[in-house]
Design an enzyme around this catalytic site. Structure first.
Site, mmCIF file in Angstrom:
data_model
loop_
_atom_site.group_PDB
_atom_site.id
_atom_site.type_symbol
_atom_site.label_atom_id
_atom_site.label_comp_id
_atom_site.label_asym_id
_atom_site.label_seq_id
_atom_site.Cartn_x
_atom_site.Cartn_y
_atom_site.Cartn_z
ATOM 1 N N LYS A 98 0.848 -1.203 0.000
ATOM 2 C CA LYS A 98 0.000 0.000 0.000
ATOM 3 C C LYS A 98 0.877 1.245 0.000
ATOM 4 C CE LYS A 98 -3.783 2.100 2.719
ATOM 5 N NZ LYS A 98 -4.554 2.010 3.973
ATOM 6 N N SER B 86 -9.456 1.905 3.165
ATOM 7 C CA SER B 86 -8.610 2.633 2.239
ATOM 8 C C SER B 86 -7.612 1.760 1.483
ATOM 9 C CB SER B 86 -7.839 3.736 2.982
ATOM 10 O OG SER B 86 -7.028 3.158 3.999
ATOM 11 N N SER C 30 -9.523 -0.399 7.447
ATOM 12 C CA SER C 30 -9.033 -0.344 6.073
ATOM 13 C C SER C 30 -8.352 -1.592 5.541
ATOM 14 C CB SER C 30 -8.087 0.838 5.897
ATOM 15 O OG SER C 30 -8.838 2.011 5.809
HETATM 16 N N1 GLN Z 1 -12.619 4.437 6.750
HETATM 17 C C1 GLN Z 1 -12.004 4.879 7.966
HETATM 18 C C2 GLN Z 1 -11.608 6.319 7.802
HETATM 19 O O1 GLN Z 1 -11.913 6.879 6.817
HETATM 20 C C3 GLN Z 1 -10.831 4.021 8.311
HETATM 21 C C4 GLN Z 1 -9.677 4.231 7.419
HETATM 22 C C5 GLN Z 1 -8.513 3.366 7.751
HETATM 23 O O2 GLN Z 1 -8.632 2.345 8.439
HETATM 24 N N2 GLN Z 1 -7.355 3.787 7.301
HETATM 25 O O3 GLN Z 1 -10.999 6.893 8.632
#
Ligand code: GLN
Length: 494
Positions: free
Chosen positions: A82, A157, A181
């Protein structure tokens, strides 16, 4: 004929050991498949083709030259990373224009451990900007498409990494999980995704989002493949002050608690929290996850209800704490230290033009919310209060794990949604995380794996949550499930 990219990590290991194919063959096959499918998927932000091929040749040479010494089981196996984790010499954008062209001079410890074990980094995968989002739609470089339905999001994400594994580009990939994420995109893409215990895997070289929540995790097609990557990357790191001094056990997947082969989960207690049954959950998700819990029961697990009474506060608490920490962490992106700089007459103008022009709308929103929550007059009312409630959420888990070994719940309330469905509604997007956020607030590990498909043939994930540092238990339970079902081997038609 099965092609090399169809092979799982374990199958690749076997073929490399027997000499059936080389690491160069594997990397070339991955690059060919990526070249063919990327125009419709867009899972990668950067590809490291020539460098990966060179590393593969070195891995092949090492394997030949070391017949007397045992080689690492991961030697020569491709992996995707990532784009919020640094890899020396490869761009690291975090899906943001503010880091366009930035090439870090060092490698994240998690990635370093994998490359030392011989894994070959194929490229950097797409992500919501600074990992803020649940769909990869917040990437400044365009959305990733779900391999099961190109009109839908892969989750986020870490959507690029999940899609790269689901599309059979690579057998494994790294992601990060601050609020879900890894688990949510694993669910949306039908792969296995492990969120590690906070502190289990070094955060050194992970561009910080919410420092008290951020964890590095892994995607693979099965618990077995994820276990191999997890074991290689976990462990204490002096370069990360929050890294835990806890030994990483050798994971034996067959060694769950049961003694009888047909009851591998015998003696395991799995709790189903009543607070995770909420209106708005798609019927297919309810049905498939319930059926999956029945399978775990048939494997010997005892299923009982548990209560995590402060669950309903997880979402509001997370959306105070994560933006607060993000607003502080992102202050370093000012056009001076990293990345491009907007032309300006003086320093203040450098800051506000660079930040104003290069942060996307979601990141800007979080910085504003976070700065407000931390400001003098509001700190106690918001951030201080959120921290207190966070403690209650952590205690809920500690109490539940006095009664049960694992907790089972849906990973997300729905399956993959259409690209653009939540585009103008950040709150709807935040609701995607209701089932995953509590584990991050508590710091406990979780895993998501495919337990079926909805009526549109979109994957449904089951989430298991475990006590601190019990990734082994999560992997064992998921593995036992995957030994008697075949959802995890199904591939999207691409
Ligand atoms: N969707 C969550 C956010 O927008 C978690 C994102 C993540 O785990 N990086 O913060």
């Amino acid at each position: 004929m099965t092609s090399l990219t169809d092979l799982s990590l374990s199958q690749m290991q076997a073929g490399l050991t027997s000499g059936e194919f080389s690491s160069r063959d594997l990397v070339q096959a991955a690059l060919d498949r990526i070249t063919r499918l990327e125009p419709s998927l867009h899972a990668f932000l950067h590809l490291a083709g020539p460098r990966a091929l060179k590393q593969a040749e070195a891995a092949d040479a090492q394997r030949k030259g070391q017949s007397s010494r045992p080689v690492s089981p991961l030697l020569g196996i491709p992996v995707a990373i990532k784009d919020v984790l640094t890899v020396e010499g490869l761009p690291c954008t975090c899906g943001s224009k503010i880091l366009e062209g930035f090439i870090p001079p060092f490698t994240a410890t998690s990635v370093q451990h994998l490359t030392e074990a011989g894994m070959i980094v194929i490229g950097k995968t797409n992500t919501d900007e600074f990992a803020m989002g649940s769909s990869t739609e917040n990437s400044a470089y365009g959305v990733t498409h779900n391999p099961w339905d190109l009109g839908r999001v892969p989750g986020g994400s870490s959507g690029g990494s999940a899609a790269a594994v689901a599309a059979r580009y690579v057998p494994a990939a790294l992601g990060t999980d601050t609020g879900g994420s890894v688990r949510q995109p694993a669910s949306f893409c039908g792969v296995t995704g492990l969120k590690t215990t906070y502190g289990r895997v070094s955060r050194y070289g992970l561009v910080a989002f919410g420092s008290s929540l951020d964890t590095v995790g892994a995607f693979g097609r099965s618990a077995q493949d994820v276990a191999a990557v997890f074991s290689a990357m976990a462990g204490h790191d002096p370069l990360d002050a929050t890294s835990a001094q806890v030994a990483v056990p050798a994971i034996s997947l067959e060694a769950a608690t049961g003694s009888k082969a047909e009851m591998p989960l015998g003696g395991l207690k799995i709790g189903v929290p009543k607070e995770y049954s909420i209106p708005g959950t798609q019927p297919a998700v309810e049905e498939m996850t319930r059926a999956a819990v029945d399978v775990l029961k048939a494997l010997g697990a005892e299923i009982r209800p548990v209560s995590l009474p402060h669950t309903e506060y997880a979402l509001p608490v997370y959306y105070i704490i994560a933006p607060a920490e993000a607003s502080a962490n992102l202050a370093r992106f000012d056009g001076v230290r990293y990345g491009p700089r907007a032309p300006a007459r003086d320093m203040p103008e450098v800051f506000y033009r660079t930040r104003g022009e290069r942060f996307g709308p979601e990141v800007t929103r979080r910085i504003m919310i976070g700065t407000y929550a931390l400001s003098a007059g509001y700190y106690d009312a918001y951030y201080g209060q959120a921290q207190k409630v966070r403690t209650l959420i952590r205690r809920d888990f500690e109490a539940a794990f006095q009664e049960v070994d694992l907790i089972a719940a849906p990973t997300a309330p729905g399956t993959a949604f259409e690209i653009g469905a939540h585009a103008n509604d950040p709150l709807a997007m935040y609701l995607e995380d209701v089932f995953t956020l509590p584990a991050n607030l508590a710091g406990v590990p979780g895993i998501s794996f495919n337990v079926g498909f909805d009526q549109r043939n979109l994957p449904v994930g089951l989430q298991l949550i475990g006590p601190y540092f019990r990734e082994d238990l999560l992997l064992c339970a998921a593995h036992a499930y995957q030994q008697v079902t075949d959802w995890h081997v199904r591939a999207p038609a691409l």
